[in-house]
Write an enzyme that holds these catalytic residues in place. Structure first.
Site, PDB file in Angstrom:
ATOM      1  N   GLU A  55       0.943  -0.986   0.000  1.00 56.63           N
ATOM      2  CA  GLU A  55       0.142  -0.052   0.071  1.00 56.63           C
ATOM      3  C   GLU A  55       1.087   1.254   0.004  1.00 56.63           C
ATOM      4  OE1 GLU A  55      -3.541   0.195   0.308  1.00 56.63           O
ATOM      5  OE2 GLU A  55      -4.025  -1.384   1.368  1.00 56.63           O
TER       6      GLU A  55
HETATM    7 ZN   LIG Z   1      -7.311  -0.976  -2.451  1.00 58.38          ZN
END
Ligand SMILES: [Zn+2]
Length: 428
Positions: free
Chosen positions: A400
């Site tokens: 992320e």
């Molecule tokens: Zn996502």
């Protein structure tokens, strides 16, 4: 009868619970992310979505215009408030939904003038800092003097820290100005990138099936040595607005396909499969998160109700006959850079490479500390990384990136991440 009703409402309640515990919504405190909890299975059968009306809004005696007639646009309503001030509504494709309020519109005026535009969101605060472009291709952040947060949030992370809404000042001319939540990487822009890389003799790309709205999904195959038997699976953009994840993935792939001695040696032993745009319909329709089936694709790797996840599943099952998958990564974006590996209590020695890799990246990029939140829950494989591990034995990660992480750093991080995984895999 009663039992059925109970099961349905329990499933709905579970769905909502798990929604709150998704990576992008991990609970936060002042010390940062607290990670994911256990993930109950979320139903992924089709849900209705509302397609946005596309067209041109004309105001002020037809001198000032707004449009959402382009791929990646999202503009659900405009009102003129007088005095060159406009209110814009941004709504989701359906609800409940993770709050990633994507917007994108063009504005122009027959007379050059400064207008003010207030962004209002459905059940969300102002997550994305506006990007501006005069050609729809090259974007930069709107100058901060033209950005006025309304009712600023509190804290450092998450939606609560974002302003309730925002007022932008835009100098409009007769040539359109694009305003978008992040840089535009639509299906055609992504394909241009894939096609340009595919000029190299060892890269090709080919269809693996159709999306719900019949867009062709493609995989890029980096395959220099036909004798190579080890493979990597790299995907991104299950969630359309998560452009910073895509930017890192792009740099990661470009590094692996580059001219360094490391990349050349790596390609002698490894083949890379890359699906850079998992949700092309969502990207082109300006969705906040879901596909055209109204579903979060990263909850569908258990039941495979959606064509996009099925296409990749079938592709992997086929390739698994010929290759040993040694690494998998799925790139996303959220409030800050964060890694979601699978804990070695679940993966044992095999999964350790992911943690070595994270450590090596962190050593080379000390300027930005990245949170690590391992999960030991592999009871179900709703999310891609767990499917990759459980069904194809590959150490895998959800990678992320922050929505606002500097683009230069994103590029560097993708490069470093690629170099470090190549080194580790070559040592094995
Ligand atoms: Zn996502």
């Amino acid at each position: 009868m009663f039992k059925k009703v109970f099961i349905l409402s329990a499933a709905l309640a579970l769905g909502m619970l798990s929604c709150k515990k998704s990576p992008e919504e991990a609970e936060t405190t002042s010390s940062g992310y607290q990670g994911q909890g256990k993930s109950p299975i979320v139903p992924t059968v089709d849900k209705p979505i509302q397609k946005q009306w596309r067209g041109v809004w004309a105001f002020n005696d037809s001198t000032t215009f707004f449009s959402n007639q382009f791929d990646g646009a999202r503009l659900n309503g405009v009102a003129y408030d007088g005095d060159d001030h406009y209110t814009i509504w941004v709504t989701a494709e359906n609800t409940p939904i993770n709050v990633s309020p994507w917007y994108g519109f063009k504005v122009w005026s027959t007379e050059a003038r400064d207008i003010k535009v207030e962004l209002k969101y459905q059940d969300s605060r102002s997550r994305y800092y506006p990007k501006i472009s005069t050609d729809g291709r090259t974007f930069k952040p709107l100058d901060s003097i033209y950005f006025k947060p309304i009712n600023p949030g509190e804290g450092e992370f998450g939606l609560g820290a974002a302003p309730e809404s925002a007022e932008l000042t835009i100098s409009v001319t007769e040539n359109p100005t694009w305003i978008t939540a992040q840089e535009l990487y639509t299906s055609s822009v992504v394909q241009e990138w894939v096609d340009s890389l595919s000029q190299k003799p060892f890269i090709e790309n080919y269809p693996i099936g159709l999306s719900k709205e019949k867009r062709t999904m493609k995989v890029m195959e980096i395959n220099e040595n036909k004798e190579a038997k080890k493979a990597l699976m790299i995907i991104s953009r299950q969630h359309p607005p998560e452009v910073t994840g895509f930017i890192v993935m792009k740099s990661f792939i470009e590094t692996i396909t580059g001219d360094s001695d490391l990349a050349k040696a790596f390609r002698q032993e490894h083949v890379v499969f890359n699906v850079p745009l998992m949700n092309p319909d969502g990207a082109d329709n300006g969705h906040w998160r879901h596909n055209m089936g109204g579903i979060d694709l990263n909850r569908d790797w258990q039941n495979f109700n959606q064509p996009e996840t099925r296409n990749v599943r079938d592709f992997l099952v086929e390739k698994d006959k010929d290759y040993d998958f040694v690494f998998g990564a799925d790139f996303h974006s959220t409030w800050d850079d964060i890694y979601y590996p699978i804990d070695t209590t679940a993966t044992g020695e095999k999964g350790k490479i992911i943690f070595d890799w994270i450590e090596n990246i962190s050593e080379r990029l000390p300027q930005k500390q990245t949170n690590v939140r391992a999960s030991d829950d592999i009871e179900n494989t709703m999310v891609s990384s767990k499917y990759f591990y459980v069904h194809h034995g590959m150490p895998a990660i959800v990678f992320e990136l922050g929505d606002n992480t500097s683009r230069a750093f994103l590029k560097e991080k993708g490069k470093v991440a690629a170099e470090e995984i190549m080194k580790l895999l070559l040592e094995k």
